[in-house]
Design a protein around this motif. Structure first.
Motif, mmCIF file in Angstrom:
data_model
loop_
_atom_site.group_PDB
_atom_site.id
_atom_site.type_symbol
_atom_site.label_atom_id
_atom_site.label_comp_id
_atom_site.label_asym_id
_atom_site.label_seq_id
_atom_site.Cartn_x
_atom_site.Cartn_y
_atom_site.Cartn_z
ATOM 1 N N MET A 1 0.838 -1.194 0.000
ATOM 2 C CA MET A 1 0.000 0.000 0.000
ATOM 3 C C MET A 1 0.881 1.255 0.000
ATOM 4 N N LEU A 2 0.222 2.394 -0.015
ATOM 5 C CA LEU A 2 0.921 3.676 -0.128
ATOM 6 C C LEU A 2 2.065 3.819 0.861
ATOM 7 N N GLN A 3 1.826 3.427 2.105
ATOM 8 C CA GLN A 3 2.814 3.645 3.159
ATOM 9 C C GLN A 3 3.861 2.552 3.245
ATOM 10 N N ASP A 4 3.741 1.515 2.425
ATOM 11 C CA ASP A 4 4.686 0.397 2.469
ATOM 12 C C ASP A 4 5.936 0.745 1.655
ATOM 13 N N ILE A 5 6.906 1.370 2.295
ATOM 14 C CA ILE A 5 8.084 1.876 1.581
ATOM 15 C C ILE A 5 9.368 1.166 2.005
ATOM 16 N N ALA A 6 9.244 0.038 2.695
ATOM 17 C CA ALA A 6 10.434 -0.714 3.129
ATOM 18 C C ALA A 6 11.336 -1.008 1.934
ATOM 19 N N PRO A 7 12.667 -0.957 2.151
ATOM 20 C CA PRO A 7 13.393 -0.883 3.436
ATOM 21 C C PRO A 7 13.533 0.524 4.003
ATOM 22 N N ARG A 92 -2.067 12.966 -8.093
ATOM 23 C CA ARG A 92 -2.400 11.557 -8.279
ATOM 24 C C ARG A 92 -1.443 10.839 -9.236
ATOM 25 N N VAL A 93 -0.567 11.580 -9.917
ATOM 26 C CA VAL A 93 0.429 10.891 -10.735
ATOM 27 C C VAL A 93 1.381 10.085 -9.858
ATOM 28 N N LEU A 94 1.405 10.382 -8.552
ATOM 29 C CA LEU A 94 2.295 9.670 -7.641
ATOM 30 C C LEU A 94 1.682 8.386 -7.089
ATOM 31 N N ARG A 95 0.429 8.106 -7.396
ATOM 32 C CA ARG A 95 -0.242 6.936 -6.808
ATOM 33 C C ARG A 95 0.531 5.647 -7.057
ATOM 34 N N ASN A 96 0.995 5.445 -8.275
ATOM 35 C CA ASN A 96 1.721 4.217 -8.608
ATOM 36 C C ASN A 96 3.090 4.522 -9.209
ATOM 37 N N ALA A 97 3.655 5.657 -8.825
ATOM 38 C CA ALA A 97 4.936 6.077 -9.389
ATOM 39 C C ALA A 97 6.091 5.523 -8.565
ATOM 40 N N HIS A 98 7.285 5.568 -9.167
ATOM 41 C CA HIS A 98 8.497 5.091 -8.509
ATOM 42 C C HIS A 98 9.580 6.171 -8.577
ATOM 43 N N PRO A 99 10.442 6.265 -7.547
ATOM 44 C CA PRO A 99 10.558 5.382 -6.374
ATOM 45 C C PRO A 99 9.431 5.602 -5.362
ATOM 46 N N ALA A 100 8.977 4.494 -4.745
ATOM 47 C CA ALA A 100 7.792 4.532 -3.890
ATOM 48 C C ALA A 100 7.976 5.414 -2.666
ATOM 49 N N GLN A 216 -4.714 2.597 7.248
ATOM 50 C CA GLN A 216 -3.874 3.233 6.237
ATOM 51 C C GLN A 216 -4.020 4.748 6.292
ATOM 52 N N PRO A 217 -2.890 5.485 6.362
ATOM 53 C CA PRO A 217 -2.979 6.938 6.178
ATOM 54 C C PRO A 217 -3.294 7.245 4.718
ATOM 55 N N TRP A 218 -4.182 8.205 4.483
ATOM 56 C CA TRP A 218 -4.605 8.527 3.117
ATOM 57 C C TRP A 218 -4.634 10.042 2.983
ATOM 58 N N SER A 219 -3.505 10.605 2.583
ATOM 59 C CA SER A 219 -3.339 12.056 2.586
ATOM 60 C C SER A 219 -4.174 12.765 1.535
ATOM 61 N N PHE A 220 -4.679 12.057 0.534
ATOM 62 C CA PHE A 220 -5.512 12.693 -0.482
ATOM 63 C C PHE A 220 -6.751 13.339 0.140
ATOM 64 N N SER A 221 -7.232 12.782 1.270
ATOM 65 C CA SER A 221 -8.415 13.325 1.925
ATOM 66 C C SER A 221 -8.172 13.598 3.412
ATOM 67 N N ILE A 263 -2.114 0.980 -4.472
ATOM 68 C CA ILE A 263 -1.616 1.489 -3.203
ATOM 69 C C ILE A 263 -2.710 1.594 -2.148
ATOM 70 N N SER A 264 -3.958 1.267 -2.495
ATOM 71 C CA SER A 264 -5.052 1.554 -1.580
ATOM 72 C C SER A 264 -5.440 0.371 -0.713
ATOM 73 N N LEU A 265 -5.927 0.679 0.489
ATOM 74 C CA LEU A 265 -6.473 -0.325 1.391
ATOM 75 C C LEU A 265 -7.686 -1.002 0.759
ATOM 76 N N THR A 266 -8.513 -0.251 0.064
ATOM 77 C CA THR A 266 -9.682 -0.825 -0.604
ATOM 78 C C THR A 266 -9.291 -1.954 -1.536
ATOM 79 N N ARG A 267 -8.327 -1.692 -2.422
ATOM 80 C CA ARG A 267 -7.919 -2.710 -3.396
ATOM 81 C C ARG A 267 -7.318 -3.924 -2.681
ATOM 82 N N GLU A 268 -6.512 -3.702 -1.652
ATOM 83 C CA GLU A 268 -5.917 -4.831 -0.944
ATOM 84 C C GLU A 268 -6.989 -5.711 -0.310
#
Length: 280
Positions: A1-7, A92-100, A216-221, A263-268
């Motif tokens: 999801m959006l916040q999963d940026i490991a490592p 919203r171009v950052l929703r699925n952009a890289h680097p995460a 999940q934090p969701w900064s869009f809203s 990246i969304s909790l809904t989709r997961e």
């Protein structure tokens, strides 16, 4: 999801400091962010790319947060005018952009930018607000009103009915992708109460056996989303709120056709149902 940026590790502790040349600069214009894009990848400007006159004015940069050793500061539209290789792009171009990890930084920074922008003056006495140097807070030097960043609690609800799940599409949106029932908590309401109320309001169903899945934090809203699975309680006939939803229906696992990556909790949550991997 959006916040999963490991490592990489996100550090939101507030430790204001002077900007360094290699620190990142986040500049926003309404729902847009200043970027240089190349396909699905992008570049965020650094403070070193600004003219020297700006770099000699550290008070014009607002410290936001860090990711590992990378620090992020809020810049201004005036500074953006001197970054000619960059342009404002929809956030919203950052929703699925890289680097995460940089996409997460850009999206999260927008939430803080909006909060700072809408809290320049005291809402009680209209005095200019002052930034605290100890915590992420602004305060009024006259009436002592204190404001912290706004976070709106909200729910995402996967309603199960045997081997089916309820999927819906939102009313008034061009994008018609399937979603789960969702909504914001109201004053004086428990989050479990929010689940029951939103489900009843939007599809006219009673639910039982609420089980928390993940947040999940969701900064869009400006939201903190809390995901629940539950079961329909009794009658499963859907009574649609057409002001909120365009469609809603019961779907089996085989009837769900979605790309897995999002990246969304809904989709997961939808994909957990489709793969029969709900962890309870």
């Amino acid at each position: 999801m959006l916040q999963d940026i490991a490592p990489y590790v996100y550090h939101n502790e507030y430790h204001p400091c002077a900007p360094e040349p290699e620190d990142y600069l986040l500049i926003y214009q309404q729902q847009q962010i200043l970027l240089r894009t190349d396909g699905s990848s992008f570049i965020i400007p650094k403070i070193s790319e600004l003219p020297a006159a700006f770099r000699r004015q550290p008070e014009t940069f607002q410290y936001l947060f860090s990711i590992d050793e990378y620090r992020f500061f809020l810049g201004t539209e005036q500074q953006a005018a001197f970054l000619e290789d960059y342009s404002f792009q929809p956030i919203r171009v950052l929703r699925n952009a890289h680097p995460a990890h940089l996409a997460f930084a850009g999206i999260t920074g927008m939430q803080l930018s909006h909060w700072y922008d809408t809290h320049r003056y005291c809402g009680k006495c209209r005095t200019p607000m002052v930034h605290s140097d100890r915590e992420r807070m602004v305060y009024c030097p006259e009436c002592h009103t204190i404001e912290y960043p706004k976070i709106c609690p909200a729910v995402i609800v996967g309603i199960l009915n045997g081997d089916r799940i309820l999927l819906s599409t939102y009313a008034g949106r061009d994008v018609k992708s399937y979603a789960l029932i969702a909504g914001f908590a109201e004053i004086g309401e428990t989050i479990e109460g929010t689940v029951r109320r939103e489900v009843m309001e939007e599809v006219g169903l009673r639910v039982k056996n609420l089980r928390f899945y993940k947040s999940q934090p969701w900064s869009f809203s400006d939201s903190l989303l809390m995901g629940f699975f539950c079961e329909v309680d009794g009658d499963d006939e859907i009574h649609l709120d057409h002001n909120e939803l365009a469609t809603a229906g019961w779907f089996t696992r085989d009837e769900i056709d979605l790309d897995e990556y999002d990246i969304s909790l809904t989709r997961e949550m939808i994909m957990k149902f489709k793969k029969n991997e709900i962890p309870f």
